[in-house]
Write an enzyme that holds these catalytic residues in place. Structure first.
Site, short mmCIF file in Angstrom:
data_model
loop_
_atom_site.label_atom_id
_atom_site.label_comp_id
_atom_site.label_asym_id
_atom_site.label_seq_id
_atom_site.Cartn_x
_atom_site.Cartn_y
_atom_site.Cartn_z
N THR A 173 19.87 -0.97 -40.89
CA THR A 173 20.47 -2.14 -41.58
C THR A 173 19.70 -1.84 -43.12
O THR A 173 20.44 -2.27 -44.07
CB THR A 173 19.73 -3.39 -40.94
OG1 THR A 173 19.99 -4.02 -39.99
CG2 THR A 173 19.91 -4.38 -42.21
N ASP A 204 23.47 3.78 -36.61
CA ASP A 204 23.01 2.06 -35.94
C ASP A 204 21.72 2.10 -35.10
O ASP A 204 22.18 3.07 -34.14
CB ASP A 204 23.25 0.71 -35.80
CG ASP A 204 22.77 0.07 -35.15
OD1 ASP A 204 23.40 -1.64 -35.83
OD2 ASP A 204 21.67 -0.48 -34.54
N SER A 205 20.90 2.09 -34.72
CA SER A 205 19.22 2.43 -34.24
C SER A 205 19.96 2.27 -32.76
O SER A 205 19.93 2.64 -32.36
CB SER A 205 17.65 2.24 -34.16
OG SER A 205 17.88 0.77 -34.11
N SER A 206 20.90 0.80 -32.09
CA SER A 206 21.17 1.12 -31.20
C SER A 206 22.06 2.62 -30.50
O SER A 206 22.02 2.66 -29.05
CB SER A 206 21.89 0.00 -31.37
OG SER A 206 22.01 -0.91 -31.99
N THR A 256 15.55 -1.10 -36.73
CA THR A 256 14.82 -1.54 -36.32
C THR A 256 14.75 -2.15 -34.56
O THR A 256 14.29 -1.94 -33.81
CB THR A 256 14.18 -2.91 -36.64
OG1 THR A 256 15.73 -3.76 -36.42
CG2 THR A 256 13.98 -3.28 -38.07
N ASP A 257 16.21 -1.62 -34.07
CA ASP A 257 16.24 -2.20 -32.76
C ASP A 257 15.58 -1.24 -31.56
O ASP A 257 15.63 -1.90 -30.86
CB ASP A 257 17.96 -2.03 -32.23
CG ASP A 257 19.14 -3.41 -33.34
OD1 ASP A 257 19.71 -3.24 -33.44
OD2 ASP A 257 17.94 -4.49 -34.17
N1 LIG Z 1 17.54 -4.28 -38.54
C1 LIG Z 1 17.83 -3.03 -38.58
O1 LIG Z 1 17.86 -1.94 -38.32
C2 LIG Z 1 19.31 -3.36 -36.83
C3 LIG Z 1 20.28 -1.91 -37.16
N2 LIG Z 1 21.38 -2.82 -35.52
C4 LIG Z 1 19.79 -1.38 -36.38
O2 LIG Z 1 19.17 -0.76 -35.21
O3 LIG Z 1 20.26 0.26 -36.53
#
Ligand SMILES: NC(=O)C[C@H](N)C(=O)O
Length: 645
Positions: A96, A161-163, A193-194
């Site tokens: 993000t 996106d870290s997902s 962060t995910d």
């Molecule tokens: N806050 C984030 O970074 C969430 C984002 N969907 C990720 O993990 O890439």
């Protein structure tokens, strides 16, 4: 460091063009991100990503061919102009922090470094010019009078996106760190962060003998938003990596530095998105920076950095819930699964239903490595409850106070280590390798037990008061069976000292002798026979230790049991005929020899009246025919051998 950062040259051709003359602020944003308000006017939006190959590449985010280099530094003492420097490499993977809005949703955006260059808190252009730093190098404003942090940003292509991040990408990040390890004093990984907690846990195991900080960070809100957390997080990570010798994989968020394999994401919205439930933060940033030195791991001498790229992928996570059907667990535990983190209740407790425990035990005996982690946010797996000891009795390894993210990473690492036996892998899992777990204290007087899960379980039993006999009676059989199956003579001995009866049956009617025979543990079989246990007990399915040894082809155990007088029961011999024919049809000579050694009549007909010899002749398995005919010859010439025809 007196020399300006010697640019090692872009890893790959850069495709992010930032000519100095055209150093205009990035274009206006393309509409606010969903649910975001109060954006900084003129805040940059990030250029659309270039279509690139699937495997992420790392490009130098700020240098590009032909970009004019800064004018040479004035003829002043470089040392005075430069001052001592700490050099960092930042790897921007996405998340993000650098995202932009597209059709109302946030998507990864490139050009984070270009945005950082426009923010005085991230780049001191005057100092950079004065020092003639290369185009691709940023320098923080001085955090202390005599120190500068200079850094370079490598940007993944594509950004994630870290997902979508997996062990593959995390190993590539580790390999990038390895390639640049000698050139930098520390590393920052900018990540979504995910899955950041998973990433930090994996990196902590992949990077062994770390002597420099590797700090992950990111944000809940894009860095160009007016009200955001990304600036504080990224600046904090850079300063922590640049100013403190913390040789660990860490995660910096919301003014706290956590050990990477101790954190979990606990909030999808608040800036305090992470917590370290079972270990205090390594550092807290406030009016000053407080480092909890006693928690920081010491670098192991000067051992070189080792990057463990062989991480087992076939590991899974199963969260137990009340009433979970054994059939569902059985289905989940099937190959190709090689390792499982099982999230259990409370202090590591689970249902003690025999069918469920049987599934877990059977899987553990097939070689599936199962780690027990509590699904509570805080606390650890202990042996306080019979329900928990039943798990240990099924051969499940305690995950102590590990997060599930750390347990998965550790399991992947341990199962990826070459040349280890199953017990060796379980021993490694039970040890604290990277500060990922707190080891429970072993009971006094049994230090050698504390290194294994079973040992710790027994050690805990030893400390229980006399009133806890009911607990002991409930769990000792399972513990004894697990120890016997593992060949853990220390634990068996400890149970004997506890006054336990090693003939007691566990939840499916098996005794430790059954378990030892099934596991092919000749040492445990010998010990149990010496203690005078029943040689021919039958479990709920009517099976004897001898039959289990035959099925496991454990010839040494078969010999021990036969010498002690064990015999196959009439029922077992009755059923042998069909099994013998099956083995003969498959030319399974070893299997036939096992039955023969156990005293079976190899001439016994199968359900269709044919003998193994007839089947072998019909299927042309000549080796088996020769073996069976030789027994016929022997039978004719002398008293029946171990087996007869
Ligand atoms: N806050 C984030 O970074 C969430 C984002 N969907 C990720 O993990 O890439």
């Amino acid at each position: 460091m007196s020399q300006p950062l010697q640019h090692p040259g872009p890893l790959l051709r850069s495709d992010v063009r930032q000519p100095r003359a055209a150093q205009a602020p990035p274009p206006a944003p393309t509409g606010p991100a969903p649910g975001r308000t109060g954006r900084l006017r003129g805040a940059p939006s990030f250029p659309r990503l270039h279509a690139t190959s699937t495997a992420p590449r790392l490009v130098d985010a700020l240098s590009s061919p032909g970009c004019p280099r800064r004018p040479p530094p004035p003829q002043v003492g470089m040392a005075r102009a430069l001052g001592p420097e700490r050099r960092l490499l930042a790897v921007y993977t996405g998340g993000t922090i650098g995202m932009r809005s597209e059709q109302g949703v946030l998507v990864p955006g490139s050009g984070l470094a270009a945005v950082l260059r426009t923010l005085p808190m991230f780049h001191d252009e005057e100092h950079a010019r004065a020092c003639g730093l290369p185009e691709n190098t940023l320098v923080l404003p001085p955090a202390s009078p005599d120190q500068r942090v200079i850094y370079r940003v490598l940007e993944c292509q594509p950004l994630f996106d870290s997902s979508d991040m997996t062990i593959t990408e995390w190993v590539q990040i580790a390999q990038t760190i390895e390639r640049h390890y000698g050139q930098y004093d520390g590393f920052v990984v900018i990540h979504g962060t995910d899955t950041m907690a998973f990433a930090a846990s994996v990196l902590s195991f992949v990077l062994e003998n770390l002597q420099k900080p590797v700090i992950l960070t990111g944000a809940q809100v894009p860095i160009h938003a007016l009200w955001n957390d990304g600036r504080e997080n990224l600046l904090g990570a850079l300063l922590m990596a640049g100013q403190y010798a913390i040789p660990e994989v860490c995660l910096f968020f919301q003014n706290q530095l956590f050990r990477g394999n101790r954190v979990t994401k606990v909030d999808s919205r608040r800036f305090a998105a992470f917590c370290s439930p079972n270990l205090p933060p390594l550092a807290v940033v406030g009016t000053d920076v407080t480092i909890n030195r006693e928690l920081v791991r010491k670098a192991r001498g000067k051992a070189p950095l080792v990057v463990h790229s062989c991480m087992e992928r076939d590991v899974g996570l199963l969260r137990l819930y009340p009433g979970i059907p054994a059939a569902l667990v059985r289905a989940f535990l099937q190959p190709p699964l090689k390792g499982l983190v099982m999230e259990t209740f409370g202090s590591g407790n689970g249902p003690t239903k025999p069918d469920l425990l049987r599934e877990l035990q059977a899987a553990a005996e097939r070689g599936l490595v199962i780690v027990n982690c509590t699904h509570c946010l805080q606390g650890a797996v202990t042996s306080d409850y019979a329900a928990g000891m039943a798990m240990a009795g099924a051969g499940i390894v305690s995950g102590s106070d590990m997060t599930s993210e750390a347990a998965l990473a550790k399991l992947s690492y341990v199962l990826g280590q070459p040349g280890l036996s199953l017990d060796g892998r379980k021993e490694l899992l039970a040890r604290d390798l990277r500060g990922e777990m707190t080891l429970p204290a072993g009971a006094e007087g049994w230090p050698s037990l504390s290194h294994s899960t079973l040992g710790r379980g027994v050690a805990q039993l030893l400390t229980l008061s006399q009133e806890a006999d009911a607990v002991r009676d409930a769990v000792v059989p399972s513990l004894a069976c697990a120890a016997a199956h593992a060949g853990n003579l220390e634990v068996l001995q400890a149970l004997v000292e506890l006054g336990s009866d090693l003939s007691l049956e566990n939840f499916n009617g098996q005794t430790p002798l059954h378990a030892a025979a099934r596991g092919g543990q000749a040492g445990a079989v010998t010990m149990l026979l010496r203690r005078g246990v029943d040689v021919d007990p039958r479990d709920e399915d009517g099976m004897s230790p001898l039959l289990l040894a035959v099925k496991g082809r454990h010839w040494d155990v078969i010999e021990l049991l036969r010498a002690a007088g064990a015999c196959l029961s009439p029922g077992e011999l009755e059923d042998a005929g069909t099994e013998l024919c099956r083995l003969a049809s498959r030319a399974d000579l070893e299997g036939l020899q096992s039955w023969w050694q156990a005293g079976a009549d190899l001439g016994r007909p199968g359900y269709d009246g044919r003998s193994a010899l007839l089947v072998a002749e019909a299927t042309g398995n000549l080796e088996v025919v020769t073996f069976l005919q030789s027994l016929q010859g022997e039978a004719g010439a002398q008293a029946p051998g171990p087996g007869t025809l």
